[in-house]
Motif scaffolding. Structure first.
Motif, PDB file in Angstrom:
ATOM      1  N   GLY A  39      10.142  -2.852 -16.773  1.00  0.00           N
ATOM      2  CA  GLY A  39       9.794  -1.535 -16.599  1.00  0.00           C
ATOM      3  C   GLY A  39      10.155  -0.888 -15.079  1.00  0.00           C
ATOM      4  N   ARG A  40       9.519   0.325 -14.930  1.00  0.00           N
ATOM      5  CA  ARG A  40       9.481   0.766 -13.801  1.00  0.00           C
ATOM      6  C   ARG A  40       8.601   0.046 -12.714  1.00  0.00           C
ATOM      7  NH1 ARG A  40       5.989   5.102 -13.404  1.00  0.00           N
ATOM      8  NH2 ARG A  40       6.424   5.506 -15.279  1.00  0.00           N
ATOM      9  N   PRO A  41       9.355  -0.185 -11.322  1.00  0.00           N
ATOM     10  CA  PRO A  41       8.583  -1.006 -10.491  1.00  0.00           C
ATOM     11  C   PRO A  41       7.470  -0.097  -9.789  1.00  0.00           C
ATOM     12  CG  PRO A  41      10.723  -0.303  -9.525  1.00  0.00           C
ATOM     13  CD  PRO A  41      10.749   0.208 -11.116  1.00  0.00           C
ATOM     14  N   THR A  42       6.542  -0.758  -9.179  1.00  0.00           N
ATOM     15  CA  THR A  42       5.399  -0.136  -8.870  1.00  0.00           C
ATOM     16  C   THR A  42       5.796   0.492  -7.461  1.00  0.00           C
ATOM     17  OG1 THR A  42       3.904  -1.802  -9.709  1.00  0.00           O
ATOM     18  CG2 THR A  42       3.167  -0.380  -7.991  1.00  0.00           C
ATOM     19  N   GLU A  43       6.683  -0.150  -6.575  1.00  0.00           N
ATOM     20  CA  GLU A  43       7.366   0.272  -5.451  1.00  0.00           C
ATOM     21  C   GLU A  43       8.599  -0.174  -5.322  1.00  0.00           C
ATOM     22  OE1 GLU A  43       3.215  -0.854  -2.869  1.00  0.00           O
ATOM     23  OE2 GLU A  43       4.897  -1.940  -2.435  1.00  0.00           O
ATOM     24  N   LYS A  44       9.378   0.563  -4.378  1.00  0.00           N
ATOM     25  CA  LYS A  44      10.763   0.302  -3.966  1.00  0.00           C
ATOM     26  C   LYS A  44      10.690   0.448  -2.674  1.00  0.00           C
ATOM     27  CE  LYS A  44      13.001   2.343  -8.160  1.00  0.00           C
ATOM     28  NZ  LYS A  44      14.090   3.187  -8.715  1.00  0.00           N
ATOM     29  N   ALA A  45      11.573  -0.278  -2.076  1.00  0.00           N
ATOM     30  CA  ALA A  45      11.703  -0.305  -0.391  1.00  0.00           C
ATOM     31  C   ALA A  45      13.051  -0.685  -0.050  1.00  0.00           C
ATOM     32  CB  ALA A  45      10.692  -1.501   0.333  1.00  0.00           C
ATOM     33  N   ARG A  46      13.744  -0.223   0.967  1.00  0.00           N
ATOM     34  CA  ARG A  46      14.892  -0.510   1.439  1.00  0.00           C
ATOM     35  C   ARG A  46      14.926  -1.209   2.751  1.00  0.00           C
ATOM     36  NH1 ARG A  46      19.202   1.195  -1.052  1.00  0.00           N
ATOM     37  NH2 ARG A  46      19.135   2.920  -2.520  1.00  0.00           N
ATOM     38  N   PHE A  47      15.513  -2.351   3.116  1.00  0.00           N
ATOM     39  CA  PHE A  47      15.554  -3.166   4.261  1.00  0.00           C
ATOM     40  C   PHE A  47      17.082  -3.169   4.850  1.00  0.00           C
ATOM     41  CE2 PHE A  47      11.970  -4.680   1.745  1.00  0.00           C
ATOM     42  CZ  PHE A  47      10.868  -4.611   2.661  1.00  0.00           C
ATOM     43  N   PRO A  48      17.164  -2.157   5.842  1.00  0.00           N
ATOM     44  CA  PRO A  48      18.734  -1.752   6.160  1.00  0.00           C
ATOM     45  C   PRO A  48      19.088  -2.930   7.094  1.00  0.00           C
ATOM     46  CG  PRO A  48      17.460   0.090   6.805  1.00  0.00           C
ATOM     47  CD  PRO A  48      16.359  -0.722   6.262  1.00  0.00           C
TER      48      PRO A  48
END
Length: 155
Positions: free
Chosen positions: A102-111
């Motif tokens: 299902g849809r994640p609670t959070e999304k984060a990018r780590f460049p």
């Protein structure tokens, strides 16, 4: 506005739907009337349809709605359990993961690490919440998973 729609807004669609909808009796139209428009719908090969509905970001469960080929409501089940987490494998796509968890609670990018991390808050031991994290490469393929504690802000 009906009482059921008001309750759904106050207490969350999952709870109201689980108490008001009857498996094998309620129709797909009953589900839509009670829960509104889903965020995502996907069809299974056997004619079933699974729908993901919005939930509060703080939620620790994801309950997609299952509609049978006969257009009858079949029920909901929590996707955020260890059995499903163990099914995440390297190489899976974003779509595979969304359908599985299902849809994640959070999304984060780590460049600096050249990765994106999707996280789901879940009940870790029945008493506390934690995060299950899926690490994705720039092409959106799973490279691995991790777990982290759900620590309160400032704590």
């Amino acid at each position: 506005m009906s009482i059921l729609v008001t309750l759904a807004a106050l207490f969350g669609c999952d709870h109201v739907a689980q108490t008001e909808l009857k498996a094998g009796e309620s129709t797909a139209d009953d589900v839509r009337r009670l829960m509104g428009k889903p965020d995502m719908v996907w069809a299974e090969n056997d004619g079933r349809e699974l729908s993901d509905y919005p939930r509060a970001p703080a939620g620790v469960a994801t309950h997609p709605v299952e509609i049978g080929p006969d257009r009858k409501y079949r029920g909901m089940r929590n996707l955020l359990v260890d059995e499903r987490f163990r099914q995440v494998n390297a190489g899976m796509t974003r779509d595979d993961i969304y359908q599985l968890l299902g849809r994640p609670t959070e999304k984060a990018r780590f460049p600096l690490k050249n990765e994106e991390v999707w996280s789901w808050r879940h009940q870790a031991d029945g008493q506390t919440s934690a995060f299950f994290n899926v690490h994705l490469d720039p092409e959106g393929r799973v490279t691995g998973t991790s777990r982290s504690p759900d620590t309160p802000m400032g704590g």
